[in-house]
Scaffold this motif. Structure first.
Motif, PDB file in Angstrom:
ATOM      1  N   VAL A   1      31.612  10.916  70.114  1.00 57.12           N
ATOM      2  CA  VAL A   1      31.191  10.210  68.902  1.00 57.12           C
ATOM      3  C   VAL A   1      29.978  10.926  68.309  1.00 57.12           C
ATOM      4  N   TYR A   2      30.075  11.283  67.032  1.00 59.19           N
ATOM      5  CA  TYR A   2      29.051  12.085  66.366  1.00 59.19           C
ATOM      6  C   TYR A   2      28.493  11.321  65.162  1.00 59.19           C
ATOM      7  N   GLN A   3      27.222  11.568  64.891  1.00 54.58           N
ATOM      8  CA  GLN A   3      26.566  10.861  63.791  1.00 54.58           C
ATOM      9  C   GLN A   3      25.629  11.809  63.054  1.00 54.58           C
ATOM     10  N   GLY A   4      25.603  11.694  61.727  1.00 58.21           N
ATOM     11  CA  GLY A   4      24.706  12.503  60.923  1.00 58.21           C
ATOM     12  C   GLY A   4      24.540  11.904  59.539  1.00 58.21           C
ATOM     13  N   TYR A   5      23.793  12.613  58.703  1.00 60.25           N
ATOM     14  CA  TYR A   5      23.441  12.086  57.379  1.00 60.25           C
ATOM     15  C   TYR A   5      23.689  13.148  56.323  1.00 60.25           C
ATOM     16  N   MET A   6      23.965  12.676  55.120  1.00 61.28           N
ATOM     17  CA  MET A   6      24.375  13.592  54.068  1.00 61.28           C
ATOM     18  C   MET A   6      23.993  13.008  52.717  1.00 61.28           C
ATOM     19  N   THR A   7      23.432  13.872  51.846  1.00 58.76           N
ATOM     20  CA  THR A   7      23.219  13.499  50.451  1.00 58.76           C
ATOM     21  C   THR A   7      24.061  14.414  49.582  1.00 58.76           C
ATOM     22  N   VAL A   8      24.920  13.809  48.781  1.00 57.90           N
ATOM     23  CA  VAL A   8      25.721  14.547  47.817  1.00 57.90           C
ATOM     24  C   VAL A   8      25.015  14.429  46.467  1.00 57.90           C
ATOM     25  N   ALA A   9      24.566  15.565  45.931  1.00 59.31           N
ATOM     26  CA  ALA A   9      23.827  15.566  44.674  1.00 59.31           C
ATOM     27  C   ALA A   9      24.753  15.283  43.503  1.00 59.31           C
ATOM     28  N   GLU A  10      24.180  14.793  42.408  1.00 54.97           N
ATOM     29  CA  GLU A  10      24.955  14.596  41.185  1.00 54.97           C
ATOM     30  C   GLU A  10      25.580  15.921  40.761  1.00 54.97           C
ATOM     31  N   GLY A  11      26.873  15.912  40.476  1.00 53.40           N
ATOM     32  CA  GLY A  11      27.569  17.115  40.052  1.00 53.40           C
ATOM     33  C   GLY A  11      28.190  17.904  41.183  1.00 53.40           C
ATOM     34  N   ALA A  12      27.802  17.620  42.439  1.00 52.57           N
ATOM     35  CA  ALA A  12      28.393  18.326  43.583  1.00 52.57           C
ATOM     36  C   ALA A  12      29.730  17.689  43.935  1.00 52.57           C
ATOM     37  N   GLY A  13      30.663  18.487  44.422  1.00 57.45           N
ATOM     38  CA  GLY A  13      31.964  17.955  44.815  1.00 57.45           C
ATOM     39  C   GLY A  13      31.865  17.128  46.078  1.00 57.45           C
ATOM     40  N   PRO A  14      32.783  16.193  46.311  1.00 54.48           N
ATOM     41  CA  PRO A  14      32.724  15.278  47.454  1.00 54.48           C
ATOM     42  C   PRO A  14      33.500  15.748  48.680  1.00 54.48           C
ATOM     43  N   GLY A  15      34.185  16.919  48.621  1.00 56.71           N
ATOM     44  CA  GLY A  15      35.062  17.339  49.708  1.00 56.71           C
ATOM     45  C   GLY A  15      34.326  17.994  50.859  1.00 56.71           C
ATOM     46  N   PHE A  16      34.888  17.867  52.082  1.00 58.11           N
ATOM     47  CA  PHE A  16      34.311  18.524  53.257  1.00 58.11           C
ATOM     48  C   PHE A  16      35.343  18.607  54.368  1.00 58.11           C
ATOM     49  N   LYS A  17      35.045  19.412  55.378  1.00 56.96           N
ATOM     50  CA  LYS A  17      35.826  19.500  56.603  1.00 56.96           C
ATOM     51  C   LYS A  17      34.899  19.200  57.786  1.00 56.96           C
ATOM     52  N   LEU A  18      35.478  19.105  58.972  1.00 52.34           N
ATOM     53  CA  LEU A  18      34.700  18.903  60.194  1.00 52.34           C
ATOM     54  C   LEU A  18      35.078  19.993  61.185  1.00 52.34           C
ATOM     55  N   ASN A  19      34.111  20.827  61.570  1.00 50.14           N
ATOM     56  CA  ASN A  19      34.371  22.008  62.390  1.00 50.14           C
ATOM     57  C   ASN A  19      33.773  21.855  63.782  1.00 50.14           C
ATOM     58  N   LYS A  20      34.514  22.285  64.783  1.00 53.20           N
ATOM     59  CA  LYS A  20      34.051  22.199  66.168  1.00 53.20           C
ATOM     60  C   LYS A  20      32.903  23.156  66.454  1.00 53.20           C
ATOM     61  N   GLY A  21      32.845  24.277  65.749  1.00 53.44           N
ATOM     62  CA  GLY A  21      31.759  25.242  65.913  1.00 53.44           C
ATOM     63  C   GLY A  21      31.339  25.756  64.555  1.00 53.44           C
ATOM     64  N   ARG A  22      30.352  26.636  64.521  1.00 54.64           N
ATOM     65  CA  ARG A  22      29.921  27.217  63.245  1.00 54.64           C
ATOM     66  C   ARG A  22      30.823  28.397  62.878  1.00 54.64           C
ATOM     67  N   ASN A  23      32.107  28.051  62.819  1.00 51.71           N
ATOM     68  CA  ASN A  23      33.135  29.024  62.455  1.00 51.71           C
ATOM     69  C   ASN A  23      34.361  28.213  62.018  1.00 51.71           C
ATOM     70  N   TRP A  24      35.446  28.938  61.670  1.00 51.95           N
ATOM     71  CA  TRP A  24      36.667  28.261  61.224  1.00 51.95           C
ATOM     72  C   TRP A  24      37.783  28.359  62.261  1.00 51.95           C
TER      73      TRP A  24
END
Length: 369
Positions: free
Chosen positions: A187-210
């Motif tokens: 179970v993972y938890q974090g915080y995020m601010t999406v600025a006005e004009g920024a797109g809402p899409g994202f992915k979730l990656n197991k490492g700092r790679n694809w």
């Protein structure tokens, strides 16, 4: 004359007694109030698992209690050990959980019930008994008959993992993407601010790679391995993100620390409402790189402190305003001596407020630009 005064005194006494009798008619503490029937639990035997700790584990339901006057009834659930519900100190060590006014059930997640069981002294991975009763209160309290359940708690695993959240908010660079911290096993938890004009899409990656990532599955909140479909946030704003790789689900909740106090209002707002600054927080934005909440704002001279989600439920003020340390539930505030543009930061280590609460202190800075 003396006889006339005595008659007045007698008449006044009768009026006073009559008024007292009328007042006593609204008092309910002398009247017996009881639960009309027993309480119910969703299960009498519960084996708790860490991997499903964010799911409902126990539902306590109970009938409505009717008091002699029409007003909201407050309910709370008490849990205790069988050995602690007898004698002169019966139920004094119980864990009491508010259910709310006129609310006729209370649900507990696995995480919540596990913490209660361990705090009361049950051993991990060993079945133990808990006794449950419900409290109903208005001007006095009454209690239901108790129910006994068997609970097997677990010992929480020490976890240190992270997953990463590349998205349109930061150019899809997994190297600089926000990290979500593992707060329970899977179970993972974090915080995020999406600025006005920024797109809402994202992915979730197991490492700092694809090499391995999750995208949306059957719904936006389902995790599917290597899915090309992006997860989508509702839009601009700040959120708490939770991801459960055990159940392959994720969730978002509007979430923001903010500044509050007369200093955070504008002159026009303060002129119209002297308490405007205390009643309305100004939300800060989350910097996922420094893990800091920030705002640059035009402040008035006056008091300033911090609170969560525009409410006083969780708030911080300085015990010593000469330091940059703010304290949980402290009534103190910083004083902005001169109106102007300020950069305000707020850094707090939130591991798992649901089980450990909010930390006693956080760190802030207030710098005039």
């Amino acid at each position: 004359m003396k006889k006339y005064i005595n008659k007045l005194f007698l008449l006044g006494s009768l009026v006073f007694l009559a008024a007292s009798c009328e007042t006593e008619g609204t008092v309910t503490t002398l009247k017996s109030v009881n639960f009309p029937s027993g309480i119910e639990v969703s299960s009498n035997t519960i084996v708790l698992k860490e991997e499903t700790s964010d799911q409902a584990a126990l539902l306590v339901s109970y009938p409505k209690v009717t008091f002699p006057i029409a007003a909201p009834v407050s309910y709370a659930v008490q849990l205790d050990l069988p050995t602690d519900i007898k004698g002169s100190e019966a139920w004094s060590k119980a864990k009491r959980v508010e259910a709310g006014e006129d609310v006729l059930s209370k649900s507990f997640t696995g995480l919540e019930l596990n913490k209660i069981a361990l705090d009361l002294g049950l051993k991990p991975n060993v079945p133990g008994e808990l006794v449950i009763r419900v409290e109903a209160s208005m001007d006095h309290r009454t209690y239901s008959n108790p129910v006994t359940i068997t609970v097997t708690p677990y010992l929480k695993t020490v976890v240190f993992g992270e997953i990463y959240m590349p998205g349109s908010y930061q150019g899809w660079d997994v190297g600089t993407a926000a990290a979500l911290t593992e707060i329970q096993l899977g179970v993972y938890q974090g915080y995020m601010t999406v600025a006005e004009g920024a797109g809402p899409g994202f992915k979730l990656n197991k490492g700092r790679n694809w090499a391995q990532f999750y995208g949306a599955g059957a719904s936006n909140n389902d995790l599917k391995n290597m899915s090309d479909t992006d997860f989508v946030l509702p839009g601009a704003g700040s959120y708490q993100i939770k991801v459960n790789t055990n159940t392959l689900k994720w969730s978002q909740t509007p979430y923001a620390w903010g500044i509050v106090g007369p200093a955070s209002a504008t002159a026009e707002q303060t002129a119209g409402d002297p308490n405007y600054g205390w009643n309305h927080s100004v939300p800060m934005s989350y910097d996922h790189v420094t893990k800091t909440w920030k705002i640059t704002a035009n402040l008035l001279a006056g008091a300033l402190k911090f609170r969560l989600n525009d409410a006083w439920t969780v708030n911080y003020g300085p015990a010593d305003a000469s330091t940059n340390i703010v304290n949980l539930d402290n009534g103190g505030a910083y004083t902005i001596g001169e109106a102007g543009t300020y950069e305000v930061t707020f850094k707090i280590v939130e591991t798992d407020p649901a089980s450990t609460g909010y930390p006693a202190t956080a760190i802030t800075s207030i710098v005039k630009k």
